[in-house]
Design an enzyme around this catalytic site. Sequence first.
Site, PDB file in Angstrom:
ATOM      1  CD  GLU A  59      -5.455  -5.015   8.711  1.00  0.00           C
ATOM      2  OE1 GLU A  59      -4.893  -6.133   8.715  1.00  0.00           O
ATOM      3  OE2 GLU A  59      -4.816  -3.964   8.670  1.00  0.00           O
ATOM      4  CG  ASN A  86      -0.422  -0.171   2.504  1.00  0.00           C
ATOM      5  OD1 ASN A  86       0.749  -0.531   2.630  1.00  0.00           O
ATOM      6  ND2 ASN A  86      -1.189   0.084   3.537  1.00  0.00           N
ATOM      7  CB  THR A  89       3.687 -12.082   6.145  1.00  0.00           C
ATOM      8  OG1 THR A  89       2.509 -11.952   5.373  1.00  0.00           O
ATOM      9  CG2 THR A  89       4.725 -12.870   5.430  1.00  0.00           C
ATOM     10  CB  CYS A 130      -1.306  -0.020   8.617  1.00  0.00           C
ATOM     11  SG  CYS A 130      -0.368   1.503   8.657  1.00  0.00           S
ATOM     12  CD  GLU A 170       5.592  -0.352  13.177  1.00  0.00           C
ATOM     13  OE1 GLU A 170       4.378  -0.385  13.412  1.00  0.00           O
ATOM     14  OE2 GLU A 170       6.420   0.047  14.009  1.00  0.00           O
TER      15      GLU A 170
END
Length: 456
Positions: A351, A129, A208, A258, A224
């Site tokens: 999410e 993203n 992941t 995020c 993150e």
Amino acid sequence: MNLVRICDACTQEEVNKVMDAAKVAQKAWARTPLWKRAELLHKAAAILKEHKTPIAECLVKEIAKPAKDAVSEVVRSGDLVSYTAEEGVRILGEGKLLVSDSFPGNERNKYCLSSKVPLGVVLAIPPFNYPVNLAVSKIGPALIAGNSLVLKPPTQGAVAALHMVHCFHLAGFPKGLISCVTGKGSEIGDFLTMHPGVNCISFTGGDTGIAISKKAGMVPLQMELGGKDACIVLEDADLDLVAANIVKGGFSYSGQRCTAVKVVLIMEAVADTVVEKVNAKLAKLKVGPPEDDSDITPVVTESSANFIEGLVMDAKEKGATFCQEYRREGNLIWPLLLDHVRPDMRIAWEEPFGPVLPVIRINSVEEGIHHCNASNFGLQGCVFTRDINKAIMISDAMESGTVQINSAPARGPDHFPFQGLKDSGIGSQGITNSINMMTKVKSTVINLPSPSYTMG
Ligand code: NAP
């Protein structure tokens, strides 16, 4: 829209060569004066900004980022690199002197000089993203601190990332010092993350990262990961501000951020008004291709669109109120607000990474905090109220890395600390924290033959 795929996948032999070159280049780079490292970073930042149009075009084509946002991503990345150069010169230009007589039983006969030294080869893995911004947020700190860097760009976003790395080469960074290893994470990821040549992994992405952290060896990790950022709305909030932030926070870049608002926890007394205001704003969003600077563009893959649809259908079966008709054409999903969502629905916890936002009505602040803290995630959250005392107490109670008061969650400005609790991450980012994370403290202790006291 179909996304471009023109990058070859690197073989294991090619990865080995890149790692060897990175190791050699790092040794020379660590001997390069700090001011020269900073100078080159400033140069790279300027070149990156000069190349903003072609790089932004890649972002539009590869990841359907709206045209204006794509340009902002590149410009912001140039600014981040410059800021990193300046910050690095200051924080790496300082060390510490410790004297021994502060610890019981010691005289002042030992002086400890400590400074920050590079780790070696940093492996950087950003998500699709923000393939440019979340790559430079790792590249800048790694390089200023004297490390070399191997970038594994996201498959979708690889062309933009390669173009960005080219700007560093144009600035004069030696090729072995910063290299790109392309290929699907599912195919070359394990080989890269478990490679003995890697001395640090900085990863941004989804689950992941949890798998990587279990497999990686004795190397520092910066992770993150995902989030389910909650937006808690109290009765005394400015409801126009709330509605504007829910739409911007929940639906910018089609919710593929995020720090997107991913669940609204709103006091029943103001829920109808806010839902109405949000619906009015959603009706005005432009849905379409990124080239037209639409607000809502296709999500990144068909499997992402299918996943989002699965969450929507689950909510439908379990009785959520659809504020808009669910509409999808290929990977393009129209913005959808789901009201009266309950905790037994998947969308209350998962999410979506798409333009679909659940609203859970609450009867007490405690109920909202409880929902927020029951999540596996803990990236950011936000609270809307005019009562600053309440806001601070709610912020303290929320188990998330950052809480925004009266604004939607956001990653920037890029020098602010940025971190996730629980499954949302390990360590902290932000320019200063990333530079520190990509260094190690090295000490030299001077042992005097007898205690020595200044002016003593
Ligand atoms: P992802 O699927 O986890 O992929 C992230 C990166 O990891 C990509 O470059 C991917 O490469 C690579 N990868 C995949 N499998 C790998 C493996 N086994 N070993 C090593 N690398 C591997 O995430 P995404 O779909 O790109 O991004 C969306 C997720 O990122 C969301 O969960 C979002 O919340 C999170 N995110 C978090 C932050 C933050 O700062 N907390 C910021 C942005 C996004 P390929 O593209 O080749 O698969």
